[in-house]
Design a protein around this motif. Structure first.
Motif, PDB file in Angstrom:
ATOM      1  N   GLY A   4     -26.543  38.986  74.750  1.00 51.76           N
ATOM      2  CA  GLY A   4     -27.921  38.549  74.492  1.00 51.76           C
ATOM      3  C   GLY A   4     -28.910  39.299  75.366  1.00 51.76           C
ATOM      4  O   GLY A   4     -28.858  39.212  76.597  1.00 51.76           O
ATOM      5  N   ALA A   5     -29.820  40.062  74.719  1.00 54.32           N
ATOM      6  CA  ALA A   5     -30.856  40.803  75.462  1.00 54.32           C
ATOM      7  C   ALA A   5     -32.200  40.111  75.278  1.00 54.32           C
ATOM      8  O   ALA A   5     -33.175  40.704  74.812  1.00 54.32           O
ATOM      9  CB  ALA A   5     -30.904  42.256  74.988  1.00 54.32           C
ATOM     10  N   PHE A  31     -34.813  37.041  77.409  1.00 51.59           N
ATOM     11  CA  PHE A  31     -35.367  36.899  78.760  1.00 51.59           C
ATOM     12  C   PHE A  31     -34.264  36.973  79.821  1.00 51.59           C
ATOM     13  O   PHE A  31     -34.399  37.674  80.828  1.00 51.59           O
ATOM     14  CB  PHE A  31     -36.056  35.542  78.885  1.00 51.59           C
ATOM     15  CG  PHE A  31     -37.548  35.601  78.869  1.00 51.59           C
ATOM     16  CD1 PHE A  31     -38.247  35.875  80.022  1.00 51.59           C
ATOM     17  CD2 PHE A  31     -38.240  35.367  77.694  1.00 51.59           C
ATOM     18  CE1 PHE A  31     -39.630  35.918  80.021  1.00 51.59           C
ATOM     19  CE2 PHE A  31     -39.621  35.399  77.672  1.00 51.59           C
ATOM     20  CZ  PHE A  31     -40.330  35.677  78.838  1.00 51.59           C
ATOM     21  N   ILE A  87     -25.277  43.356  74.947  1.00 52.69           N
ATOM     22  CA  ILE A  87     -25.129  43.335  73.482  1.00 52.69           C
ATOM     23  C   ILE A  87     -26.179  42.433  72.857  1.00 52.69           C
ATOM     24  O   ILE A  87     -26.375  41.294  73.305  1.00 52.69           O
ATOM     25  CB  ILE A  87     -23.720  42.823  73.096  1.00 52.69           C
ATOM     26  CG1 ILE A  87     -22.652  43.775  73.641  1.00 52.69           C
ATOM     27  CG2 ILE A  87     -23.584  42.663  71.580  1.00 52.69           C
ATOM     28  CD1 ILE A  87     -21.231  43.371  73.308  1.00 52.69           C
ATOM     29  N   PHE A 125     -37.079  43.009  71.171  1.00 49.39           N
ATOM     30  CA  PHE A 125     -37.332  41.738  71.866  1.00 49.39           C
ATOM     31  C   PHE A 125     -38.754  41.301  71.539  1.00 49.39           C
ATOM     32  O   PHE A 125     -39.661  42.134  71.429  1.00 49.39           O
ATOM     33  CB  PHE A 125     -37.186  41.948  73.384  1.00 49.39           C
ATOM     34  CG  PHE A 125     -37.596  40.751  74.200  1.00 49.39           C
ATOM     35  CD1 PHE A 125     -36.789  39.617  74.251  1.00 49.39           C
ATOM     36  CD2 PHE A 125     -38.796  40.750  74.915  1.00 49.39           C
ATOM     37  CE1 PHE A 125     -37.173  38.509  74.988  1.00 49.39           C
ATOM     38  CE2 PHE A 125     -39.183  39.644  75.659  1.00 49.39           C
ATOM     39  CZ  PHE A 125     -38.360  38.520  75.697  1.00 49.39           C
ATOM     40  N   LYS A 158     -45.077  34.406  69.058  1.00 51.21           N
ATOM     41  CA  LYS A 158     -44.946  33.785  67.729  1.00 51.21           C
ATOM     42  C   LYS A 158     -46.225  33.022  67.378  1.00 51.21           C
ATOM     43  O   LYS A 158     -46.650  33.010  66.226  1.00 51.21           O
ATOM     44  CB  LYS A 158     -43.736  32.851  67.699  1.00 51.21           C
ATOM     45  CG  LYS A 158     -42.427  33.607  67.819  1.00 51.21           C
ATOM     46  CD  LYS A 158     -41.244  32.679  68.012  1.00 51.21           C
ATOM     47  CE  LYS A 158     -40.027  33.488  68.430  1.00 51.21           C
ATOM     48  NZ  LYS A 158     -38.932  32.643  68.915  1.00 51.21           N
ATOM     49  N   LEU A 159     -46.843  32.390  68.372  1.00 53.25           N
ATOM     50  CA  LEU A 159     -48.097  31.672  68.113  1.00 53.25           C
ATOM     51  C   LEU A 159     -49.193  32.668  67.750  1.00 53.25           C
ATOM     52  O   LEU A 159     -50.008  32.417  66.860  1.00 53.25           O
ATOM     53  CB  LEU A 159     -48.509  30.843  69.339  1.00 53.25           C
ATOM     54  CG  LEU A 159     -47.553  29.707  69.729  1.00 53.25           C
ATOM     55  CD1 LEU A 159     -48.002  29.045  71.026  1.00 53.25           C
ATOM     56  CD2 LEU A 159     -47.453  28.660  68.628  1.00 53.25           C
ATOM     57  N   VAL A 203     -22.261  39.455  67.998  1.00 53.72           N
ATOM     58  CA  VAL A 203     -21.096  38.814  68.602  1.00 53.72           C
ATOM     59  C   VAL A 203     -20.507  37.837  67.586  1.00 53.72           C
ATOM     60  O   VAL A 203     -21.210  36.966  67.072  1.00 53.72           O
ATOM     61  CB  VAL A 203     -21.496  38.065  69.894  1.00 53.72           C
ATOM     62  CG1 VAL A 203     -20.309  37.313  70.481  1.00 53.72           C
ATOM     63  CG2 VAL A 203     -22.095  39.046  70.907  1.00 53.72           C
ATOM     64  N   TYR A 229     -31.805  27.468  65.840  1.00 51.59           N
ATOM     65  CA  TYR A 229     -32.396  26.310  65.169  1.00 51.59           C
ATOM     66  C   TYR A 229     -31.447  25.753  64.116  1.00 51.59           C
ATOM     67  O   TYR A 229     -30.890  26.513  63.325  1.00 51.59           O
ATOM     68  CB  TYR A 229     -33.737  26.721  64.545  1.00 51.59           C
ATOM     69  CG  TYR A 229     -34.622  27.385  65.570  1.00 51.59           C
ATOM     70  CD1 TYR A 229     -34.836  26.759  66.805  1.00 51.59           C
ATOM     71  CD2 TYR A 229     -35.179  28.632  65.364  1.00 51.59           C
ATOM     72  CE1 TYR A 229     -35.603  27.363  67.781  1.00 51.59           C
ATOM     73  CE2 TYR A 229     -35.945  29.243  66.340  1.00 51.59           C
ATOM     74  CZ  TYR A 229     -36.148  28.601  67.544  1.00 51.59           C
ATOM     75  OH  TYR A 229     -36.893  29.203  68.527  1.00 51.59           O
ATOM     76  N   TYR A 238     -41.045  28.165  65.017  1.00 55.15           N
ATOM     77  CA  TYR A 238     -40.329  28.564  66.228  1.00 55.15           C
ATOM     78  C   TYR A 238     -39.543  29.872  66.055  1.00 55.15           C
ATOM     79  O   TYR A 238     -39.135  30.477  67.029  1.00 55.15           O
ATOM     80  CB  TYR A 238     -39.436  27.414  66.709  1.00 55.15           C
ATOM     81  CG  TYR A 238     -40.064  26.691  67.894  1.00 55.15           C
ATOM     82  CD1 TYR A 238     -41.401  26.293  67.858  1.00 55.15           C
ATOM     83  CD2 TYR A 238     -39.335  26.450  69.056  1.00 55.15           C
ATOM     84  CE1 TYR A 238     -41.981  25.664  68.944  1.00 55.15           C
ATOM     85  CE2 TYR A 238     -39.913  25.822  70.156  1.00 55.15           C
ATOM     86  CZ  TYR A 238     -41.229  25.444  70.093  1.00 55.15           C
ATOM     87  OH  TYR A 238     -41.816  24.828  71.180  1.00 55.15           O
ATOM     88  N   CYS A 265     -39.801  25.759  75.426  1.00 49.89           N
ATOM     89  CA  CYS A 265     -41.180  25.779  75.908  1.00 49.89           C
ATOM     90  C   CYS A 265     -41.908  24.477  75.551  1.00 49.89           C
ATOM     91  O   CYS A 265     -42.728  24.453  74.621  1.00 49.89           O
ATOM     92  CB  CYS A 265     -41.911  26.984  75.328  1.00 49.89           C
ATOM     93  SG  CYS A 265     -43.515  27.231  76.087  1.00 49.89           S
ATOM     94  N   VAL A 314     -21.537  30.854  67.272  1.00 48.59           N
ATOM     95  CA  VAL A 314     -20.443  31.597  67.919  1.00 48.59           C
ATOM     96  C   VAL A 314     -20.097  30.982  69.284  1.00 48.59           C
ATOM     97  O   VAL A 314     -18.941  31.019  69.721  1.00 48.59           O
ATOM     98  CB  VAL A 314     -20.799  33.117  68.030  1.00 48.59           C
ATOM     99  CG1 VAL A 314     -21.924  33.369  69.011  1.00 48.59           C
ATOM    100  CG2 VAL A 314     -19.596  33.940  68.393  1.00 48.59           C
ATOM    101  N   ASP A 369     -31.522  29.546  77.675  1.00 49.60           N
ATOM    102  CA  ASP A 369     -31.668  28.343  76.859  1.00 49.60           C
ATOM    103  C   ASP A 369     -30.332  27.676  76.518  1.00 49.60           C
ATOM    104  O   ASP A 369     -30.296  26.468  76.259  1.00 49.60           O
ATOM    105  CB  ASP A 369     -32.384  28.697  75.548  1.00 49.60           C
ATOM    106  CG  ASP A 369     -33.855  29.015  75.744  1.00 49.60           C
ATOM    107  OD1 ASP A 369     -34.368  28.762  76.853  1.00 49.60           O
ATOM    108  OD2 ASP A 369     -34.487  29.497  74.794  1.00 49.60           O
ATOM    109  N   LYS A 395     -36.168  24.796  78.649  1.00 48.46           N
ATOM    110  CA  LYS A 395     -35.715  25.975  77.911  1.00 48.46           C
ATOM    111  C   LYS A 395     -36.925  26.887  77.743  1.00 48.46           C
ATOM    112  O   LYS A 395     -37.683  26.768  76.787  1.00 48.46           O
ATOM    113  CB  LYS A 395     -35.127  25.548  76.570  1.00 48.46           C
ATOM    114  CG  LYS A 395     -33.977  24.577  76.764  1.00 48.46           C
ATOM    115  CD  LYS A 395     -33.001  24.550  75.662  1.00 48.46           C
ATOM    116  CE  LYS A 395     -31.834  23.627  76.000  1.00 48.46           C
ATOM    117  NZ  LYS A 395     -31.060  24.023  77.180  1.00 48.46           N
TER     118      LYS A 395
END
Ligand code: FAD
Length: 378
Positions: A9-10, A12, A34, A40, A46-47, A78, A108, A123, A154, A251, A282, A290
């Motif tokens: 996970g790339a 934060f 990975i 990113f 997103k807002l 993965v 989600y 989200y 958040c 996963v 998270d 989170k």
């Protein structure tokens, strides 16, 4: 042989962890990072995308700009994690590690809320993009912003969405033709900080936003355009903006690492019950929010522990469980709350009222990460 560190996970967490490892140890270690995505995106972007302040292209930070000595970034998905063997399978092959760090974030669970798939969520990047179009066509009516479960990323973000929606409708001359209701399971908008919560509740009241605390969205009936809440009441809507239930990616569930939806860890060291395996961000059950700043703090603690263990010098630091969250109050002003989860018997929060100076601070927050992780200019 160089110690092999595998970071899944790339986001934060993964970006900060690998950057810190590279800064301290460079080519003397073998780090593989990975991620299945090609870029990113900050959560708060997103807002901006949803309300048309930025386009997706403006806010994407392509992984092709990420280059750190000692770190290989691979675009792979993965598909299986064996935490005992520290072996990971992807759509491109197999990876083995001496140290494994799971930083795959939260996903989600749309299906967990009946009817949500027929409404909208803001989200995900796709959800925010879709809402940008839907909002542009919206001609006024009843809008419900609703949270479908805790914990969610958040915690101030749905409050920000409500205040930004008010501004958006005002600018388009639609505020008088619209009602905004905001449903959140917490009793207050930002539970660790009564002062921040009071300021947000006041801001909702000033803008005629119906704040409905202590309630959760249970299900939706898109045909009847109605939201069912967990207290048995119903809310009619013309437009629903949802925060879906969260969980670790499938996963991680399949790997057996999670319990009750999240990966148990030592909250101060981020160690899982598997030797040499850590979880940050998270997906880890640390008891802290989170949010990106917390994922970063946890990543720094793990990086320091690995640097100390591998170089046999220096000291491992503990995760502080403290961080600053910026809050959009609308009208271009931003507030801040500094929360601290581990120093005292209960979480605390220090509130900084909204100002245009804090907008500059938030811009610096984003720009400094763009520079640190991706080498992009301010
Ligand atoms: C609307 C909104 C506003 C927000 N605002 C803020 C804010 O102002 N401040 C703040 O600090 N936080 C904010 N956040 C929260 C923040 O975005 C997250 O908490 C943060 O990104 C978590 O970091 P992470 O490293 O745990 O996971 P992520 O950043 O989500 O990274 C996880 C990575 O894992 C990858 N991945 C997942 N599954 C796989 C797989 N099977 N194979 C390969 N790769 C995979 C993903 O592609 C992703 O890149 C906000 C979130 C939202 C939704």
């Amino acid at each position: 042989m160089k110690p092999r560190i595998l970071v899944l996970g790339a986001g934060f967490g993964g970006l900060e962890l690998t950057t810190r490892l590279s800064e301290a140890m460079g080519d003397s270690i073998d780090v593989t990072l990975i991620d299945r995505s090609d870029a990113f995106i900050f959560g708060f972007s997103k807002l901006d995308v949803m309300f048309g302040h930025s386009t997706l292209d403006d806010v994407r930070l392509p992984y092709s700009s990420y280059a750190k000595p000692g770190v290989r970034l691979l675009r792979e998905t993965v598909t299986a994690i064996d935490p005992v063997a520290k072996r990971v399978t992807t759509d491109a092959g197999m990876h083995e590690a001496d140290y494994l760090i799971v930083a795959l974030g939260a996903e989600y669970d749309i299906e967990a809320t009946p009817g949500l798939s027929g409404a909208n969520e803001f989200y995900s990047v796709a959800g925010a993009e879709k809402l940008r179009e839907i909002l542009a066509d919206f001609q006024g009516g009843r809008v419900v912003i609703g949270v479908c479960g805790t914990p969610f990323k958040c915690p101030p973000a749905p409050s920000e969405a409500a205040l930004m929606l008010h501004d958006y409708l005002l600018e388009r001359g639609l505020r008088d033709k619209s009602e905004i209701s905001f449903v959140i399971p917490f009793k207050t908008p930002v539970p660790p900080s009564p002062e921040t919560s009071a300021a947000l509740v006041e801001a909702f009241a000033e803008r005629n936003i119906a704040f409905m605390p202590g309630k959760k969205v249970e299900s939706l009936d898109p045909a009847r355009k109605s939201v069912q809440l967990d207290d048995g009441s119903e809310l009619p809507y013309d437009l629903f903006l949802g925060v879906p239930k969260h969980r670790v990616p499938p996963v991680v569930i399949d790997s057996g690492m999670s319990e009750n939806g999240w990966i148990p860890v030592n909250p101060r060291t981020l160690e899982t019950k598997y030797p040499g395996v850590y979880a940050v961000g998270d997906g880890a059950a640390t008891g802290t929010p989170k949010a990106g700043v917390f994922a970063e703090g946890a990543a720094r603690a793990v990086a320091d522990a690995l640097i100390a263990a591998i170089s046999k010098s220096g000291e491992a630091s503990l995760y502080s469980g403290a961080g600053s969250c910026y809050i959009e109050f609308g009208a271009g002003r931003i507030g801040r709350v500094d929360v601290d989860f581990f120093s005292g018997p209960a979480p605390t929060g220090v509130y900084y009222p909204p100002s245009t100076e804090l907008r500059t601070d938030k811009e610096h927050f984003g720009a400094s990460r763009r520079a640190r992780w991706f080498g992009l200019n301010y």
